[in-house]
Design an enzyme around this catalytic site. Structure first.
Site, PDB file in Angstrom:
ATOM      1  N   LEU A 290       0.866  -1.169   0.000  1.00  0.00           N
ATOM      2  CA  LEU A 290       0.000   0.000   0.000  1.00  0.00           C
ATOM      3  C   LEU A 290       0.904   1.221   0.000  1.00  0.00           C
ATOM      4  O   LEU A 290       1.980   1.203   0.616  1.00  0.00           O
ATOM      5  CB  LEU A 290      -0.903   0.023   1.243  1.00  0.00           C
ATOM      6  N   ASP A 291       0.491   2.273  -0.689  1.00  0.00           N
ATOM      7  CA  ASP A 291       1.284   3.493  -0.715  1.00  0.00           C
ATOM      8  C   ASP A 291       1.529   4.000   0.707  1.00  0.00           C
ATOM      9  O   ASP A 291       0.772   3.680   1.628  1.00  0.00           O
ATOM     10  CB  ASP A 291       0.580   4.578  -1.533  1.00  0.00           C
ATOM     11  N   LYS A 292       2.531   4.822   0.854  1.00  0.00           N
ATOM     12  CA  LYS A 292       2.935   5.311   2.177  1.00  0.00           C
ATOM     13  C   LYS A 292       1.766   5.909   2.955  1.00  0.00           C
ATOM     14  O   LYS A 292       1.621   5.669   4.157  1.00  0.00           O
ATOM     15  CB  LYS A 292       4.054   6.341   2.021  1.00  0.00           C
TER      16      LYS A 292
ATOM     17  N   THR B 104      -1.520   5.450   2.190  1.00  0.00           N
ATOM     18  CA  THR B 104      -2.739   4.648   2.078  1.00  0.00           C
ATOM     19  C   THR B 104      -2.832   3.756   3.304  1.00  0.00           C
ATOM     20  O   THR B 104      -1.828   3.205   3.765  1.00  0.00           O
ATOM     21  CB  THR B 104      -2.724   3.799   0.801  1.00  0.00           C
TER      22      THR B 104
ATOM     23  N   HIS C  44       0.157   3.255  -7.705  1.00  0.00           N
ATOM     24  CA  HIS C  44      -0.793   4.368  -7.500  1.00  0.00           C
ATOM     25  C   HIS C  44      -2.053   4.210  -8.350  1.00  0.00           C
ATOM     26  O   HIS C  44      -2.624   5.203  -8.816  1.00  0.00           O
ATOM     27  CB  HIS C  44      -0.130   5.700  -7.842  1.00  0.00           C
TER      28      HIS C  44
END
Length: 244
Positions: A105-107, A109, A189
């Protein structure tokens, strides 16, 4: 039955290092099947042997599967030189040599992330052939329209990427700035880029489910717990219920 050295067994269960296992054995602080064992390099049946260290039983788990409610500001990696990682924030008893997030998961998210040392599980979960769907909730800077829903449903193609058809809906019809998205890909993303194509910025993003496994709402951000065998199986069962 799986045979392994006693010191390796203890290391695999995050009890101690191999060197420490040797010291504990020589001190008579390890028992195998009720008998003091002073030789840490003996081989035991990992699945059936009754091992105790300082009187505390050690129950063998070949692999460990952890559900983490990922908080913001933490990187989905095992190691990172600049930021704390999802492995860094795990309790010490869950940390193993080869443990790593299954996907990412993105930083910034948040939500459901599985962390495991089972490489086959991770590969299967991430393989496009498995068709494992994920559901995200996005808070946006603009209202979702019927055009947006159709755009997601038809798939999106930009100059730099192509995204498969996805399902987009409003969990609350009265709040058109919060939407849920169901996708089976995991491109960089991806959800943010799909909304950007529709002219909207994602302000917050949270993952709710992977397959039919849902985030445990009792877990506060940064908290985690072990998954049962039944729960890990849910990852590979598709959840078609729109209001997941």
């Amino acid at each position: 039955m799986e045979k392994m050295r006693l010191d390796k067994f203890l290391t695999s269960q995050n009890i101690c290092s191999r060197k420490e296992a040797g010291i504990l054995a020589r001190k008579g602080e390890i028992t195998v099947n009720g008998v003091i064992c002073k030789n840490a390099d003996i081989k035991i049946d990992a699945e059936t042997a009754e091992v105790a260290v300082k009187g505390k039983s050690v129950f063998y788990k070949k692999y460990i599967y952890i559900m983490l409610n990922k908080p913001e500001g933490v990187v989905s990696a095992r190691e990172d030189g600049a930021c704390p990682t999802v492995v860094d924030i795990l309790p010490d008893e869950y940390k193993r040599m080869s443990i790593a997030p299954a996907g990412r998961l993105d930083k910034n998210t948040t939500g459901l992330l599985i962390i495991t040392d089972d490489g086959d599980f991770t590969h299967r979960m991430l393989s496009p052939k498995s068709g494992v769907y994920k559901v995200y909730e996005a808070e946006l800077d603009g209202d979702i329209t019927e055009t947006d829903v159709k755009t997601f449903k038809n798939g999106i193609k930009t100059q730099t990427a192509e995204f498969l058809p996805a399902e987009l809906w409003l969990p609350d019809a009265d709040n058109k700035k919060v939407a849920r998205v169901r996708i089976c890909e995991g491109k960089f993303h991806q959800v943010k880029r799909m909304f950007a194509f529709c002219g909207k910025e994602v302000l917050k993003l949270r993952r709710f489910s992977i397959g039919s496994l849902h985030i445990d709402e009792k877990l506060a951000p940064g908290e985690c717990r072990l998954l049962s065998a039944e729960e890990t199986d849910l990852v590979f069962l598709d959840n078609l219920h729109k209001n997941a």
